[in-house]
Write an enzyme that holds these catalytic residues in place. Structure first.
Site, PDB file in Angstrom:
ATOM      1  N   GLY A   1     -37.279   8.130 -23.787  1.00 18.21           N
ATOM      2  CA  GLY A   1     -36.217   7.134 -23.590  1.00 18.21           C
ATOM      3  C   GLY A   1     -36.463   5.925 -24.458  1.00 18.21           C
ATOM      4  N   ASN A   2     -35.807   4.839 -24.152  1.00 20.99           N
ATOM      5  CA  ASN A   2     -36.047   3.594 -24.897  1.00 20.99           C
ATOM      6  C   ASN A   2     -35.777   2.399 -23.982  1.00 20.99           C
ATOM      7  OD1 ASN A   2     -33.152   2.744 -25.270  1.00 20.99           O
ATOM      8  ND2 ASN A   2     -33.097   4.751 -26.283  1.00 20.99           N
TER       9      ASN A   2
END
Ligand code: CTP
Length: 399
Positions: free
Chosen positions: A210-211
């Site tokens: 993810g980020n």
């Protein structure tokens, strides 16, 4: 702005009711026609004589007027109104509105009103912080009611906390701004799709790539578009933010592929799509159906495959008249890279974010952007709250 507007001012039984007199004066001064509907408890705090003198109309409180037996039709008042504002709104009235307990003229009128409704909650801090009140306010928001947040300060109990009714001027201005954006906006009634937040690309049932995107910028755009009367759908990756404006539809997805599928399904009926999501560029080639265990002889290698480019996919499917706006996050050669993305993805505008500037980028409440148009012309905007960045972008959108 309020000239000739029909406004129901609902007053309930709280100390802040004395401020409703000031609100009534401000609304009347701005040219609105105001019908006061007060609850029996409200009359304990403020006399109907003051209110009828200032509004120039008899105050309505009961289903019947006692001495004449005249029937006050909540349906007629509800239909007459262009807007209804309940200030102050006590915990009790909020609860009744949330659950439809129509045991007084005010809540009955609320249930009959077709117009937009605003509430300005006012109560002691413990009542405000109680899960019941939080739940009821959430329900009202979900039902399309505009909640004018109460302020933090000294309360009638002399305790200090959140629960003070917003100032009359602030409530007046929120109402004026609502009419202004709804009446004047060229965007009113048009449809907008916004992608927001990160995407999660599954490695196994408990892990993902993810980020740090929080979705704040995308949701700020969605809220601003809704304030301007647009019909907004957010296709959102996993985030904790929620829309502040009523009527914003949120479709939750996890991966880039799911986001693409929803966007392609929705795009044909949109006037504009704003690509705010921080889409993961790569996803694991395979997702393990069981948790990858630690007791491996060798360290697992996660092979990645390229994710679809959602903005480019919509750019390829864009019809004449539709607008597509993208964001670009660049560290070097920012302007040149953003212009290249604009043309490669067939965008009409790209918003260049700078990670270098303090206060800009992920997780912050402010942002500093440069707006680049289809012809390549760039306009650098100062550091602003994300809400104002959203307004600046929509100001530059012509449909
Ligand atoms: N975008 C998208 N789908 C992707 C990648 C990006 O829709 N798979 C959109 C973003 O929402 C943004 C724009 O494309 O509006 C540019 O995103 P950015 O990450 O800056 O560009 P990339 O194309 O991923 O290029 P790079 O990571 O190489 O800078």
């Amino acid at each position: 702005m309020l000239k000739g507007k029909h406004i129901i001012l609902g007053i309930t039984g709280g100390i802040a009711a004395y401020k409703s007199v000031q609100l009534l004066r401000l609304l009347v001064k701005s040219g609105a026609e105001v019908q006061v509907v007060i609850t029996p408890a409200g009359k304990e705090f403020i006399t109907p004589v003051t209110l009828s003198a200032l509004s120039g109309k008899p105050v309505i409180s009961e289903f019947f007027t006692a001495n004449t037996g005249q029937w006050n039709s909540h349906v007629d008042i509800g239909l007459w109104a262009d807007l209804m504002v309940i200030a102050p709104a006590t915990a009790s009235t909020i609860a009744k509105m949330a659950t439809g307990v129509a045991d007084n003229m005010l809540v009955t009128t609320y249930l009959s009103a077709k117009a937009p409704v605003f509430v300005a909650p006012a109560m002691d801090l413990d009542m405000m912080a109680h899960p019941t009140t939080t739940r009821n306010l959430q329900q009202l928001r979900a039902d399309g009611v505009h909640v004018i947040e109460s302020a933090t300060g000294e309360l009638a109990s002399h305790l200090v906390g959140k629960g003070r009714m917003a100032e009359p001027q602030e409530i007046h201005d929120a109402i004026a701004a609502f009419f202004a954006s709804r009446d004047d906006s060229a965007l009113a009634g048009r449809r907008m799709l916004v992608t927001a937040g990160p995407t999660y690309e599954k490695i196994d049932p408990v892990r993902f790539i993810g980020n740090y995107s929080t979705g704040k910028m995308g949701y700020a755009i969605a809220d601003e578009a809704a304030r301007r009367g647009m019909k907004v759908t957010v296709v959102s990756g996993p985030v904790s933010v929620v829309p502040q404006e009523p009527g914003v539809e949120v479709i939750r997805v996890e991966s880039a592929r799911e986001m693409l599928a929803e966007c392609r399904r929705l795009f044909p009926e949109q006037d504009v799509a704003v690509m705010c999501a921080a889409v993961a560029d790569y996803a694991p080639a395979e997702t393990a159906d069981r948790k990858i265990k630690r007791e491996h002889d060798d360290v697992p290698v996660i092979r990645l495959v390229k994710n679809p480019d959602i903005a480019a996919a919509l750019g390829a499917e864009k019809k004449p008249g539709q607008r597509l706006i993208g964001f670009a996050l660049e560290t070097d050669n920012a302007l040149a890279n953003a212009r290249e993305k604009l043309s490669r993805k067939n965008l009409d505008m790209i918003i260049l974010n700078s990670l270098a500037d303090p206060g800009a980028g992920f997780g912050t409440d402010t942002n500093k952007v440069t707006v680049i148009r289809a012809d390549g012309a760039a306009e650098e905007l100062p550091l602003m709250p994300k809400r104002d960045v959203a307004a600046a972008i929509l100001d530059r959108l012509s449909l």
